[in-house]
Scaffold this active site. Structure first.
Site, PDB file in Angstrom:
ATOM      1  N   GLU A   1       0.827  -1.223   0.000  1.00 53.64           N
ATOM      2  CA  GLU A   1       0.000   0.000   0.000  1.00 53.64           C
ATOM      3  C   GLU A   1       0.854   1.263   0.000  1.00 53.64           C
ATOM      4  O   GLU A   1       0.498   2.265   0.618  1.00 53.64           O
ATOM      5  CB  GLU A   1      -0.933   0.012   1.217  1.00 53.64           C
ATOM      6  CG  GLU A   1      -2.323  -0.398   0.888  1.00 53.64           C
ATOM      7  CD  GLU A   1      -2.706   0.004  -0.518  1.00 53.64           C
ATOM      8  OE1 GLU A   1      -2.955  -0.905  -1.311  1.00 53.64           O
ATOM      9  OE2 GLU A   1      -2.724   1.199  -0.846  1.00 53.64           O
TER      10      GLU A   1
HETATM   11  C1  LIG Z   1       2.609  -9.855   0.367  1.00 49.08           C
HETATM   12  C2  LIG Z   1       2.440  -8.735  -0.606  1.00 49.08           C
HETATM   13  C3  LIG Z   1       1.166  -8.359  -1.006  1.00 49.08           C
HETATM   14  C4  LIG Z   1       0.996  -7.336  -1.946  1.00 49.08           C
HETATM   15  N1  LIG Z   1      -0.262  -7.034  -2.410  1.00 49.08           N
HETATM   16  C5  LIG Z   1      -0.390  -6.177  -3.462  1.00 49.08           C
HETATM   17  C6  LIG Z   1      -1.656  -5.991  -4.108  1.00 49.08           C
HETATM   18  O1  LIG Z   1      -2.674  -6.558  -3.701  1.00 49.08           O
HETATM   19  N2  LIG Z   1      -1.710  -5.177  -5.190  1.00 49.08           N
HETATM   20  C7  LIG Z   1      -0.614  -4.530  -5.672  1.00 49.08           C
HETATM   21  O2  LIG Z   1      -0.732  -3.825  -6.664  1.00 49.08           O
HETATM   22  N3  LIG Z   1       0.595  -4.672  -5.077  1.00 49.08           N
HETATM   23  C8  LIG Z   1       0.728  -5.480  -3.990  1.00 49.08           C
HETATM   24  N4  LIG Z   1       1.950  -5.659  -3.402  1.00 49.08           N
HETATM   25  C9  LIG Z   1       3.090  -4.913  -3.899  1.00 49.08           C
HETATM   26  C10 LIG Z   1       3.519  -3.792  -2.963  1.00 49.08           C
HETATM   27  O3  LIG Z   1       2.569  -2.770  -2.971  1.00 49.08           O
HETATM   28  C11 LIG Z   1       4.925  -3.347  -3.400  1.00 49.08           C
HETATM   29  O4  LIG Z   1       5.809  -4.374  -2.995  1.00 49.08           O
HETATM   30  C12 LIG Z   1       5.313  -2.010  -2.814  1.00 49.08           C
HETATM   31  O5  LIG Z   1       4.549  -0.986  -3.384  1.00 49.08           O
HETATM   32  C13 LIG Z   1       6.795  -1.697  -3.024  1.00 49.08           C
HETATM   33  O6  LIG Z   1       7.176  -1.901  -4.344  1.00 49.08           O
HETATM   34  P1  LIG Z   1       8.437  -2.822  -4.667  1.00 49.08           P
HETATM   35  O7  LIG Z   1       8.285  -4.099  -3.946  1.00 49.08           O
HETATM   36  O8  LIG Z   1       8.619  -2.862  -6.124  1.00 49.08           O
HETATM   37  O9  LIG Z   1       9.661  -2.097  -3.989  1.00 49.08           O
HETATM   38  P2  LIG Z   1      10.495  -0.878  -4.618  1.00 49.08           P
HETATM   39  O10 LIG Z   1       9.561   0.126  -5.183  1.00 49.08           O
HETATM   40  O11 LIG Z   1      11.562  -1.428  -5.473  1.00 49.08           O
HETATM   41  O12 LIG Z   1      11.129  -0.262  -3.304  1.00 49.08           O
HETATM   42  C14 LIG Z   1      12.286  -0.821  -2.664  1.00 49.08           C
HETATM   43  C15 LIG Z   1      12.783   0.173  -1.615  1.00 49.08           C
HETATM   44  O13 LIG Z   1      13.146   1.406  -2.256  1.00 49.08           O
HETATM   45  C16 LIG Z   1      12.412   2.486  -1.719  1.00 49.08           C
HETATM   46  N5  LIG Z   1      12.043   3.405  -2.792  1.00 49.08           N
HETATM   47  C17 LIG Z   1      11.443   3.104  -3.964  1.00 49.08           C
HETATM   48  N6  LIG Z   1      11.238   4.223  -4.677  1.00 49.08           N
HETATM   49  C18 LIG Z   1      11.696   5.247  -3.943  1.00 49.08           C
HETATM   50  C19 LIG Z   1      11.754   6.666  -4.130  1.00 49.08           C
HETATM   51  N7  LIG Z   1      11.264   7.251  -5.218  1.00 49.08           N
HETATM   52  N8  LIG Z   1      12.306   7.403  -3.147  1.00 49.08           N
HETATM   53  C20 LIG Z   1      12.799   6.825  -2.028  1.00 49.08           C
HETATM   54  N9  LIG Z   1      12.767   5.506  -1.800  1.00 49.08           N
HETATM   55  C21 LIG Z   1      12.218   4.727  -2.741  1.00 49.08           C
HETATM   56  C22 LIG Z   1      11.179   1.867  -1.079  1.00 49.08           C
HETATM   57  O14 LIG Z   1      10.649   2.673  -0.034  1.00 49.08           O
HETATM   58  C23 LIG Z   1      11.725   0.538  -0.581  1.00 49.08           C
HETATM   59  O15 LIG Z   1      12.342   0.699   0.667  1.00 49.08           O
HETATM   60  C24 LIG Z   1       2.131  -6.650  -2.437  1.00 49.08           C
HETATM   61  C25 LIG Z   1       3.407  -7.013  -1.999  1.00 49.08           C
HETATM   62  C26 LIG Z   1       3.573  -8.045  -1.120  1.00 49.08           C
HETATM   63  C27 LIG Z   1       4.970  -8.443  -0.716  1.00 49.08           C
END
Ligand SMILES: Cc1cc2nc3c(=O)[nH]c(=O)nc-3n(C[C@H](O)[C@H](O)[C@H](O)COP(=O)(O)OP(=O)(O)OC[C@H]3O[C@@H](n4cnc5c(N)ncnc54)[C@H](O)[C@@H]3O)c2cc1C
Length: 610
Positions: free
Chosen positions: A444
C-alpha cells in the site's frame, strides 16, 4: 489464541471520541449505539469462534497452486460463507448499495477484530470491500448490477492490481496496455505481480481492478486508466461467461500472511482478456484508484493495530502466569518466592509501552475514521466543517498507515521479548504476529512513500490549513490542561514536543525553499515519526483527562475493576510522554541539523564487498 479488549475499545469509541454524536446526524440516524454494539459483539464472536482458530493452522498450511487453480487453507471457504451470512462485510457500504450505511469509525473496530484474529483471512474480504467501494463510487449502474451486487453477496471477490515487475513504488512506470475494442470494453495485456487475493477458491469469480495504459496515452501516472477485469467474463444480464484469459502464473512463498494468496497474474497472454473502463472515463485511473488506496492505507494501519493488540494481550496473559525469579526487593534471599514475570519492572516497561501504543494508535485510527464520517455527513449542510474534517482525515492517513505498520512489528517484537524463548517458537502465536506484521510497512505504498506523501502533499494541502488546525487543537489542549493536577508535567512536555514538531516543519520549508529536495526526502520518515508521536501523546493525554473523570465516579461507586481500568489509562499516557515522547527531540535535532552524510557517502563507501 486471539484476544481482544472490548472495554478499551468501547472507551475509545464512546467515552473518549464520542462516536455516538454520529447517530444525531441524518446520514447515520438509522443506526444506534446499541445496534453498533451488537454488530461489534457479533464481529468479536465470529473472530473468536470462526477465523481465530484458523490463524495458526492457515499459516502452516499456506495456499496451494495446482493446475492453474489456487486453494486456500482448510476452513477458509466455510469461514467466507459464514462472514457473508452475517453481513459483516457490508457494514460501511451505503444503504442504496445494499449495505448498512454504518460509520467508518465502527468499521475500523470491526476490521481490527477480524485482522487481529486472522490477518491473512481478512485480506480476502478486505480487498473485496475496497474494490466494491471503488465500484460503488465510480462504476455505472450496469457495473453495480454486474459486479457490485455479487461482491456484496460474497459470490465475487475483488483485488487491486497496480504492481508490475518494473513498477512497484513507481506506479507511473506501469506497462500493462489497453486497446479499445468497443464502447467501454478494451483488450488488456500485461503482467501484475504480488496481487493479494489474486486467485483463490472462495468465490465463483474474482473482479480485478487493473491499472493500465490505453494506447497513445501519456507516460507517467497521468496516462493510467482503471479497468474492471473479471476472472470470468460476466454478461450484461449477470450470467457468468467464458474464462477471461487471466492466468495465475505463480503464488509467492513468503515470510508472513501465508494463508493470503499473493499471485503473479498474466492478463491477455492468449489475446482474449477484456476489461471495462471504470465510469467510461479514460486517464482517470490514478484518481479513481486513490479512493481504494486511501481506504486501504487506513485498513493497513488498522491491520497494524490489530496485530499489535493481539500480541500485547497474549504477552500480558503470559506475563501473569509465567513464574520466574523473585522480586528485586528480595534479591539477597535465594528462598524468596518465585513471582510471575509481570512483577518485574522491565517486563512492566515492555507491557506498558505496548499498551500505550496500541491504545493510542487505535484512538488515532478511530479519530481519522470519525473525521471521514463527519466529512461525509456534513457535506450537504455545512461545507466549511466538512472541508475541515476531510482535511484532517487526509492529513492523518499517511501517519496511521506508516506509524501503525512500523509499531505493529515493534510491538510483536516486544511481545516475543516478554515471552522469552517461548515466544520464539511456534507454540505461542507471537512469532507469527511478528512475521505477519512485516508486510504492513511495505505494501500500500512503502512507509517512506507515506512519509513523502505527508511532507510533499499533505502538509501543504488547503494552503497549510489542515496542519494549522491540527497544531492549534494541540495548542488549545495544552493551554486548557497545563495546570491539571497529576498531568501538568506531561501536558507541558506535549507543548514542548509540539514546538519541536513546528520547528521540524520549519526546517522542511527551509529545505524546500532553498531547493534542497534531497534533504527533504532524507528526513521525511523521521518527520512522520515525530508527527505521529506528538499526535499519540495528545490523544493519550486527552484520554487520560476523560479517564480521570471516570475514575472519580468509579471510586464513589467502589467499583475497583473500573478504577483500575481508568488508572491504567492515565498511566499509559504518562508512560508514553515520559518514555517515548522525549525521542522526538532527538529526531528534531537530526532533522534541523541537516547532516548530509547519508547523501555524501560515496556508493563504494558503504562497503567494498561485492
Ligand atoms: C505480500 C504482498 C502483497 C501485496 N499485495 C499487493 C496488491 O494486492 N496489489 C498490488 O498492486 N501490489 C501489492 N503488493 C506490492 C507492494 O505494494 C509493493 O511491494 C510495494 O509498493 C513496493 O514496491 P516494490 O516491492 O517494487 O519495492 P520498490 O519500489 O523497489 O522499493 C524498494 C525500496 O526502495 C524504496 N524506494 C522506492 N522508490 C523510492 C523513491 N522514489 N524514493 C525513495 N525511496 C524509494 C522503497 O521505499 C523501498 O524501501 C504486495 C506485496 C507483497 C509483498
Amino acid at each position: 489464541m486471539f484476544k481482544a479488549d472490548l472495554r478499551a475499545i468501547r472507551f475509545t469509541l464512546y467515552d473518549h471520541l464520542k462516536v455516538q454524536q454520529l447517530f444525531e446526524l441524518d446520514a447515520f440516524s438509522h443506526l444506534s449505539r446499541e445496534e453498533c454494539d451488537a454488530i461489534i459483539d457479533q464481529g468479536l464472536r465470529f473472530a473468536t469462534e470462526v477465523t481465530g482458530p484458523l490463524n495458526a493452522p492457515g499459516d502452516r498450511a499456506g495456499c496451494g497452486l495446482a493446475d492453474g487453480r489456487v486453494t486456500t487453507p482448510p476452513g477458509f471457504p466455510e469461514a467466507w460463507r459464514r462472514l457473508f451470512e452475517l453481513g459483516l462485510m457490508s457494514f460501511t457500504m451505503p444503504v442504496k448499495a445494499g449495505g448498512f450505511g454504518g460509520p467508518r469509525a465502527i468499521g475500523v473496530v470491526l476490521a481490527e477484530l477480524q485482522s487481529g484474529a486472522n490477518t491473512a483471512f481478512q485480506m480476502y474480504p478486505g480487498l473485496t470491500h475496497g474494490a466494491a467501494d471503488l465500484l460503488e463510487t465510480f462504476g455505472s449502474p450496469l457495473d453495480h448490477e454486474r459486479f457490485l451486487a455479487p461482491m456484496l453477496a460474497g459470490r465475487f471477490a475483488g483485488t487491486m492490481c497496480l504492481t508490475e515487475p518494473h513498477a512497484g513504488s513507481d506506479v507511473g512506470a506501469t506497462r500493462t496496455r489497453a486497446r479499445h475494442l468497443e464502447g467501454d470494453v478494451y483488450a488488456i495485456q500485461g503482467t501484475k505481480i504480488f496481487i493479494s487475493s489474486g486467485d483463490h477458491d472462495l468465490t465463483e469469480n474474482i473482479v480485478h481492478m487493473v491499472l493500465a495504459r490505453i494506447e497513445g496515452a501519456p507516460p507517467g501516472t497521468k496516462g493510467l486508466s482503471l479497468f474492471i477485469v473479471p476472472k470470468r467474463w460476466v454478461e450484461e444480464d449477470g450470467r457468468l461467461g467464458e474464462p477471461n484469459d487471466v492466468t495465475t502464473v505463480s503464488i509467492e512463498h513468503k515470510l508472513g500472511i501465508r494463508a493470503s494468496a499473493t499471485a503473479t497474474l498474466a492478463f491477455g497472454d492468449g489475446g482474449r482478456c477484456r476489461g471495462i473502463l471504470v465510469g467510461g472515463r479514460p486517464h482517470e485511473g490514478m484518481r479513481q484508484m486513490f479512493r481504494m488506496m486511501n481506504g486501504a492505507r487506513l485498513a493497513v494501519g488498522v491491520q497494524g493495530i490489530a496485530v499489535a493488540s493481539a500480541a500485547y494481550l497474549n504477552a500480558l496473559a503470559y506475563a501473569r502466569e509465567r513464574l520466574q525469579g523473585s522480586s528485586v526487593r528480595h534479591f539477597k534471599d535465594p528462598n524468596a518466592p518465585r513471582v510471575p514475570i509481570i512483577e518485574h519492572a522491565d517486563v512492566r516497561r515492555l507491557l506498558l509501552e505496548m499498551k500505550a501504543k496500541v491504545e493510542g494508535m487505535r484512538t488515532l485510527a478511530v479519530k481519522l475514521a470519525l473525521h471521514a464520517d463527519l466529512a461525509a455527513a456534513l457535506q450537504a449542510t455545512d461545507e466549511g466543517r466538512a472541508a475541515y474534517h476531510e482535511g484532517q482525515a487526509d492529513l492523518l492517513t499517511p501517519i496511521v498507515k506508516a506509524y501503525c505498520a512500523d509499531q505493529a512489528f515493534r510491538i510483536a517484537e516486544l511481545a516475543i521479548q516478554v515471552y522469552g524463548g517461548a515466544g520464539y517458537v511456534e507454540d505461542h502465536p507471537v512469532e507469527q504476529y511478528l512475521r505477519d506484521a512485516k508486510i504492513f510497512s511495505i505494501y500500500e505504498g512503502t512507509n517512506h512513500i507515506q512519509a513523502l506523501d505527508l511532507v510533499a502533499r499533505k502538509l501543504q494541502s488547503r494552503g497549510g490549513a489542515n496542519l494549522a488546525s491540527f497544531l492549534s487543537e494541540i495548542g488549545e489542549f495544552v493551554e486548557r490542561h497545563r495546570a491539571r493536577p497529576g498531568l501538568a508535567a506531561e501536558v507541558g512536555a506535549l507543548g514542548e514536543a509540539a514546538g519541536a514538531l513546528q520547528r521540524a516543519g520549519g526546517a522542511l520549508i527551509e529545505f524546500f525553499t532553498s531547493g534542497r529536495l534531497e534533504q527533504v526526502t532524507l528526513v521525511a520518515s523521521p518527520f512522520l515519526e515525530v508527527m505521529a508521536e506528538v499526535t499519540l501523546a495528545h490523544l493519550l493525554l486527552d484520554a487520560a483527562v476523560v479517564a480521570e473523570a471516570g475514575r472519580a465516579a468509579a471510586e464513589e461507586e467502589h467499583h475497583q475493576e473500573e478504577v483500575d481500568f481508568y488508572r491504567g489509562k492515565v498511566m499509559a499516557a504518562k508512560f508514553f510522554v515520559n518514555f517515548v515522547l522525549p525521542g522526538v527531540h532527538a529526531k528534531l535535532a537530526a532533522i534541523v541539523g541537516a547532516d548530509r552524510s547519508a547523501l555524501d557517502i560515496p556508493d563504494a563507501g558503504f562497503s567494498t564487498a561485492r
